[in-house]
Design a protein around this motif. Structure first.
Motif, PDB file in Angstrom:
ATOM      1  N   ALA A  40       0.839  -1.198   0.000  1.00 27.75           N
ATOM      2  CA  ALA A  40       0.000   0.000   0.000  1.00 27.75           C
ATOM      3  C   ALA A  40       0.878   1.254   0.000  1.00 27.75           C
ATOM      4  O   ALA A  40       0.573   2.230  -0.699  1.00 27.75           O
ATOM      5  CB  ALA A  40      -0.948  -0.020   1.189  1.00 27.75           C
ATOM      6  N   GLU A  41       1.973   1.229   0.740  1.00 31.46           N
ATOM      7  CA  GLU A  41       2.853   2.393   0.809  1.00 31.46           C
ATOM      8  C   GLU A  41       3.452   2.721  -0.554  1.00 31.46           C
ATOM      9  O   GLU A  41       3.510   3.876  -0.957  1.00 31.46           O
ATOM     10  CB  GLU A  41       3.976   2.160   1.831  1.00 31.46           C
ATOM     11  N   GLN A  42       3.923   1.698  -1.258  1.00 30.30           N
ATOM     12  CA  GLN A  42       4.499   1.922  -2.572  1.00 30.30           C
ATOM     13  C   GLN A  42       3.427   2.414  -3.544  1.00 30.30           C
ATOM     14  O   GLN A  42       3.669   3.314  -4.352  1.00 30.30           O
ATOM     15  CB  GLN A  42       5.150   0.648  -3.108  1.00 30.30           C
TER      16      GLN A  42
ATOM     17  N   VAL B 110       8.749   6.068 -11.712  1.00 29.89           N
ATOM     18  CA  VAL B 110       7.758   5.048 -11.344  1.00 29.89           C
ATOM     19  C   VAL B 110       7.864   3.837 -12.259  1.00 29.89           C
ATOM     20  O   VAL B 110       7.658   2.708 -11.820  1.00 29.89           O
ATOM     21  CB  VAL B 110       6.302   5.598 -11.314  1.00 29.89           C
ATOM     22  N   GLY B 111       8.215   4.058 -13.504  1.00 25.05           N
ATOM     23  CA  GLY B 111       8.375   2.934 -14.428  1.00 25.05           C
ATOM     24  C   GLY B 111       9.490   2.004 -14.004  1.00 25.05           C
ATOM     25  O   GLY B 111       9.370   0.782 -14.106  1.00 25.05           O
ATOM     26  N   ARG B 112      10.573   2.572 -13.476  1.00 28.60           N
ATOM     27  CA  ARG B 112      11.690   1.748 -13.015  1.00 28.60           C
ATOM     28  C   ARG B 112      11.267   0.904 -11.818  1.00 28.60           C
ATOM     29  O   ARG B 112      11.612  -0.276 -11.718  1.00 28.60           O
ATOM     30  CB  ARG B 112      12.883   2.625 -12.654  1.00 28.60           C
TER      31      ARG B 112
ATOM     32  N   ASP C  22      11.262  -3.077 -12.111  1.00 25.26           N
ATOM     33  CA  ASP C  22      12.227  -3.802 -11.292  1.00 25.26           C
ATOM     34  C   ASP C  22      11.599  -4.740 -10.267  1.00 25.26           C
ATOM     35  O   ASP C  22      12.214  -5.723  -9.874  1.00 25.26           O
ATOM     36  CB  ASP C  22      13.146  -2.823 -10.540  1.00 25.26           C
ATOM     37  N   SER C  23      10.398  -4.414  -9.787  1.00 17.08           N
ATOM     38  CA  SER C  23       9.898  -5.193  -8.650  1.00 17.08           C
ATOM     39  C   SER C  23       8.502  -5.791  -8.823  1.00 17.08           C
ATOM     40  O   SER C  23       8.069  -6.546  -7.970  1.00 17.08           O
ATOM     41  CB  SER C  23       9.916  -4.325  -7.379  1.00 17.08           C
TER      42      SER C  23
ATOM     43  N   LEU D 106      -1.872  -3.639 -14.166  1.00 21.46           N
ATOM     44  CA  LEU D 106      -1.695  -2.325 -13.558  1.00 21.46           C
ATOM     45  C   LEU D 106      -0.297  -1.790 -13.837  1.00 21.46           C
ATOM     46  O   LEU D 106      -0.124  -0.615 -14.164  1.00 21.46           O
ATOM     47  CB  LEU D 106      -1.963  -2.380 -12.053  1.00 21.46           C
ATOM     48  N   GLY D 107       0.692  -2.641 -13.738  1.00 21.54           N
ATOM     49  CA  GLY D 107       2.054  -2.224 -14.056  1.00 21.54           C
ATOM     50  C   GLY D 107       2.155  -1.717 -15.484  1.00 21.54           C
ATOM     51  O   GLY D 107       2.811  -0.706 -15.751  1.00 21.54           O
TER      52      GLY D 107
END
Length: 98
Positions: A38-40, A70-72, A76-77, A84-85
């Motif tokens: 949620a934080e991210q 934000v794309g990185r 990356d994760s 959504l990504g």
């Protein structure tokens, strides 16, 4: 020179990504989040909201001074192929190229 259609396309994509993040935050609040924390998500949402404000302002910052990153984070994760990504990546790319 900024292209109005490119700015409009970027704004639509950014709004779609914001909506998707809001839906994912609701899932997280219900204990059923599918991606990230949620934080991210809140952090990404804040940056996308700033991008939307810039896209609706009369003067979009020069390309070299626009928000990015934000794309990185997503690339990356987050799981490859996450819908959504993909929305977030598309929004950032359209914003950077508007």
């Amino acid at each position: 020179m900024v292209s109005v259609p490119a700015v409009q396309k970027a704004l639509v994509a950014t709004e779609q990504a914001l909506s998707g993040i809001d839906e994912e935050l609701e899932r997280h609040a219900a204990g059923h989040g599918r991606v990230s924390s949620a934080e991210q998500l809140v952090s990404i949402r804040d940056q996308l909201a700033q991008m939307a404000l810039q896209l609706t302002s009369p003067r979009l910052p020069p390309r070299g001074q626009r928000l990015r990153g934000v794309g990185r984070v997503v690339g990356d994760s987050w799981p490859y192929g996450n819908v959504l990504g993909g929305l977030i990546l598309e929004a950032e790319q359209l914003y950077l190229n508007a």
